[in-house]
Every structure is written in C-alpha cells, then in structure tokens.
Design a protein around this motif. Structure first.
Motif, PDB file in Angstrom:
ATOM      1  N   ASP A 195      -6.137 -32.294  50.701  1.00  0.00           N
ATOM      2  CA  ASP A 195      -7.078 -33.242  51.283  1.00  0.00           C
ATOM      3  C   ASP A 195      -7.114 -34.518  50.438  1.00  0.00           C
ATOM      4  OD1 ASP A 195      -9.016 -34.220  53.026  1.00  0.00           O
ATOM      5  OD2 ASP A 195     -10.655 -33.448  51.822  1.00  0.00           O
ATOM      6  N   ILE A 196      -7.117 -35.654  51.112  1.00  0.00           N
ATOM      7  CA  ILE A 196      -7.223 -36.934  50.420  1.00  0.00           C
ATOM      8  C   ILE A 196      -8.468 -37.648  50.939  1.00  0.00           C
ATOM      9  CG2 ILE A 196      -5.648 -38.039  52.084  1.00  0.00           C
ATOM     10  CD1 ILE A 196      -4.735 -39.877  49.779  1.00  0.00           C
ATOM     11  N   THR A 197      -9.258 -38.213  50.032  1.00  0.00           N
ATOM     12  CA  THR A 197     -10.557 -38.737  50.433  1.00  0.00           C
ATOM     13  C   THR A 197     -11.013 -39.820  49.455  1.00  0.00           C
ATOM     14  OG1 THR A 197     -12.825 -38.098  51.008  1.00  0.00           O
ATOM     15  CG2 THR A 197     -11.822 -36.966  49.142  1.00  0.00           C
ATOM     16  N   TYR A 198     -12.129 -40.458  49.787  1.00  0.00           N
ATOM     17  CA  TYR A 198     -12.660 -41.547  48.955  1.00  0.00           C
ATOM     18  C   TYR A 198     -14.143 -41.711  49.249  1.00  0.00           C
ATOM     19  CZ  TYR A 198     -12.230 -44.077  53.373  1.00  0.00           C
ATOM     20  OH  TYR A 198     -12.342 -44.440  54.691  1.00  0.00           O
ATOM     21  N   ASP A 199     -14.840 -42.497  48.434  1.00  0.00           N
ATOM     22  CA  ASP A 199     -16.272 -42.718  48.632  1.00  0.00           C
ATOM     23  C   ASP A 199     -16.520 -43.708  49.767  1.00  0.00           C
ATOM     24  OD1 ASP A 199     -16.650 -41.080  46.508  1.00  0.00           O
ATOM     25  OD2 ASP A 199     -17.683 -42.524  45.234  1.00  0.00           O
ATOM     26  N   VAL A 200     -17.516 -43.390  50.588  1.00  0.00           N
ATOM     27  CA  VAL A 200     -17.893 -44.261  51.705  1.00  0.00           C
ATOM     28  C   VAL A 200     -18.721 -45.439  51.191  1.00  0.00           C
ATOM     29  CG1 VAL A 200     -19.256 -44.380  53.837  1.00  0.00           C
ATOM     30  CG2 VAL A 200     -17.823 -42.369  53.365  1.00  0.00           C
ATOM     31  N   HIS A 201     -18.441 -46.619  51.713  1.00  0.00           N
ATOM     32  CA  HIS A 201     -19.217 -47.828  51.406  1.00  0.00           C
ATOM     33  C   HIS A 201     -20.288 -47.961  52.488  1.00  0.00           C
ATOM     34  CE1 HIS A 201     -19.232 -52.523  51.127  1.00  0.00           C
ATOM     35  NE2 HIS A 201     -20.327 -51.981  50.619  1.00  0.00           N
ATOM     36  N   PHE A 202     -21.503 -47.499  52.202  1.00  0.00           N
ATOM     37  CA  PHE A 202     -22.532 -47.403  53.234  1.00  0.00           C
ATOM     38  C   PHE A 202     -23.067 -48.758  53.688  1.00  0.00           C
ATOM     39  CE2 PHE A 202     -22.706 -42.945  51.885  1.00  0.00           C
ATOM     40  CZ  PHE A 202     -22.767 -42.322  53.122  1.00  0.00           C
ATOM     41  N   ASP A 203     -23.094 -49.741  52.819  1.00  0.00           N
ATOM     42  CA  ASP A 203     -23.537 -51.067  53.252  1.00  0.00           C
ATOM     43  C   ASP A 203     -22.693 -51.568  54.420  1.00  0.00           C
ATOM     44  OD1 ASP A 203     -25.838 -51.806  51.948  1.00  0.00           O
ATOM     45  OD2 ASP A 203     -24.822 -52.717  50.238  1.00  0.00           O
TER      46      ASP A 203
END
Length: 334
Positions: A255-263
């Motif tokens: 699995d490849i993933t990253y942090d969501v930019h909620f703004d």
C-alpha cells in the motif's frame, strides 16, 4: 517518463494494482484500520445516522452509501448497530457501496448477503456518475489518502515536479499551470498534492441533493511542507525516499499512501457552495457520535469479560498515541 500521479494510480488501481483485488486488513494484512480494530467504529457512525434521522436532517428512506468499502465490514457494522438501536429503520433505509471493481463488488455482495440475507435493501454503484440520490448519508474511511498525488520539491526557488522512469524518481522543473497555481495558493514548497479531490467533490455534490458526508482520514488541516508519502508492507512502514528502497519490488505488492491536506479538501466543498463543515480529531468525533454511550449499553447486556475485551479495542480508537489524534473526521452537510 510519466508523472508521479500516473505511477501512483498504476500502483494502486491499474491492472493487478494493489487495490484491484481484496486484501486482508488487520493482523493478517499490511496495515490496520479503525474498522479492523473495533466494530464500535461503525457503531458510532450508526448512532450518528439514527440521530440525523430523528433530528429530521435525513429522512427514513435515505441511502447509506459507503465509498471505498474493502470487503464491506464497515457497512455491515453500521447495519448491525442500526438494528440494535432502531431496528425499524432497516425496513425503510437503503444501503449501497460505490465500487468500480467487479471482483470486489462480488465479495462485498456475498459478505452482506451472508450477514443479512434479504433483510436489507442493497445495491452497488460502479461510478460516481451512476449515483442519483435525493437523500444520503455518505461514509468513507481512508479514502482520500488513496487518491493519486503529485510530488513537488522546491530547490533554488524553482518548484520541481516528480516524474518516474523504470521505478526511478526524478524531479524536473514544474511546467504544469494547475500544480503551480495550487502550490502558490497554499504556500506549498515540498510535499504531496492531489488535484483530483475537486472533481470527486463536485460530482458528489451534483449527484446527491441532500447529504451528510463523514470522512475519516489521516492528515493535517494545514500543509506540512514536507513529504509524508510512505509504503505499508506487512505492518512495516517504509518512507518513500528511504535510502536503498526497492520500488520495483514493492510496486503493486504494498500500500502506498500520504497525509491528506484537509484545508484543500474543505475548499473543494466550499467551491460547491457548502459551508456546513466540521473538522475534528477521530477522538472527538467518535465521542460526539456517542461511542461511549454504546459501551454503556454493552456493559448492561454482557458479562464483564466480554465488556473489557471490547473496551480495550475501543481504547485503541480513542487513545491519542494510537489512532485518535492522527486521524481526522471531516463532516459535511448539504
């Protein structure tokens, strides 16, 4: 040489991609999710749904729609807790999953039928365009962190964009006007950006007249200005730019993933004229939804051993050192 977003999309979604077939989640898989930790995660969402109906925001004939359902465990937990809290709603509510892969639709359909038979009204949607609903409660867990992203990096005041050839990453001066505009707007000099959020949100808002959308994902409200992209394999975490990391070996097998930019995600809803938006930690959201009330109900109905077992699972959802602070809950009402 291709854009990194194309490489990311291929890794997860193209032929033999990591998400094109069902993967075990939890102890036997590559990572844990809140769903795999405790059924009370779905229970808290079910309690929120019941309250939204009782308060008149949702009607009793609404569709409960999950996006990114894996095997269907979360939706099944929600259904089970709705039955516990207000069983008559199973006679009127509709349930659905948005899933584009036929192999996964078959698994989900079988799991839900094995769990509930004909006691629920269930259907699949294969694309967002297929969805035409008047009233819905939409839920996603770890959805946006799997949207294809581009990587950017600033050097000598020049914004560079990642490209891939033979699993080798190369940063070249960015000439994509959309990426340049996005980075300028949010002050991004280094990190991940996913410009596909807006298209998804716009289609969702267009195709459902009235909805509550609850999304759980890990990330931050503001940009980190650093790379968060990482790979999960057999419960080990590999920073994407770790020295000597063999991307060819991990490609489509992890699995490849990253942090969501909620703004940015919030701005996508605002561009669609939606202002009823809340962002909370998972800890605060689950408590507000009523997860502790559900534990009290359980305590009255089972022996102490079973209660303590479930309590320990819920603690993982609520402890800051576990999932509670790292994960955020975005709640949207249209």
């Amino acid at each position: 040489m291709i854009r990194f977003s194309e490489y990311f999309n291929s890794w997860l979604y193209e032929k033999d991609g990591y998400y094109t077939n069902y993967k075990n989640i939890g102890k036997e898989g590559d990572f844990f999710t809140s769903v795999s930790v405790s059924s009370f995660f779905g229970g808290a969402i079910a309690k929120k749904i019941v309250l939204a109906i009782e308060n008149g925001f949702l009607n009793k004939n609404s569709t409960i729609l999950e996006i990114g359902a894996e095997k269907g465990y979360l939706l099944a937990d929600i259904i089970q807790f709705i039955y516990t809290l207000k069983p008559e709603l199973l006679q009127t509510l509709n349930f659905a999953i948005l899933e584009k892969y036929e192999s996964l639709r078959d698994i989900q359909k079988k799991y839900l039928f094995d769990s509930f038979g004909n006691a629920i009204k269930f259907r699949h949607f294969s694309t967002l365009e297929d969805i035409k609903l008047d009233s819905a409660f939409v839920i996603s867990n770890e959805l946006f962190d799997s949207f294809a992203c581009d990587l950017v990096f600033t050097k000598d005041n020049i914004l560079n964009q990642a490209f891939v050839q033979n699993h080798q990453i190369e940063f070249l001066p960015c000439k994509n006007e959309n990426i340049l505009k996005h980075c300028k707007k949010y002050g991004i000099k280094k990190g991940e950006i996913s410009l596909s959020y807006l298209e998804f949100v716009t289609k969702l808002c267009k195709n459902i007249k009235s909805f509550e959308f609850v999304a759980f994902d890990y990330g931050e409200k503001s940009i980190r200005d650093d790379f968060s992209i990482r790979i999960y394999k057999e419960h080990r975490v590999y920073p994407f730019f770790e020295e000597n990391l063999d991307l060819k070996e991990l490609y489509k097998k992890s699995d490849i993933t990253y942090d969501v930019h909620f703004d940015y995600l919030i701005d996508c809803f605002k561009e669609n004229k939606i202002e009823d938006i809340e962002l909370k930690t998972q800890l605060k959201a689950l408590i507000d939804f009523g997860i502790l009330d559900l534990l009290e109900i359980l305590k009255l109905k089972v022996d102490e051993r079973i209660y303590q077992k479930e309590l320990q699972k819920v603690k993982i959802l609520l402890q800051p050192s576990q999932l509670a602070e790292r994960f955020k809950c975005l709640s949207i009402r249209k």
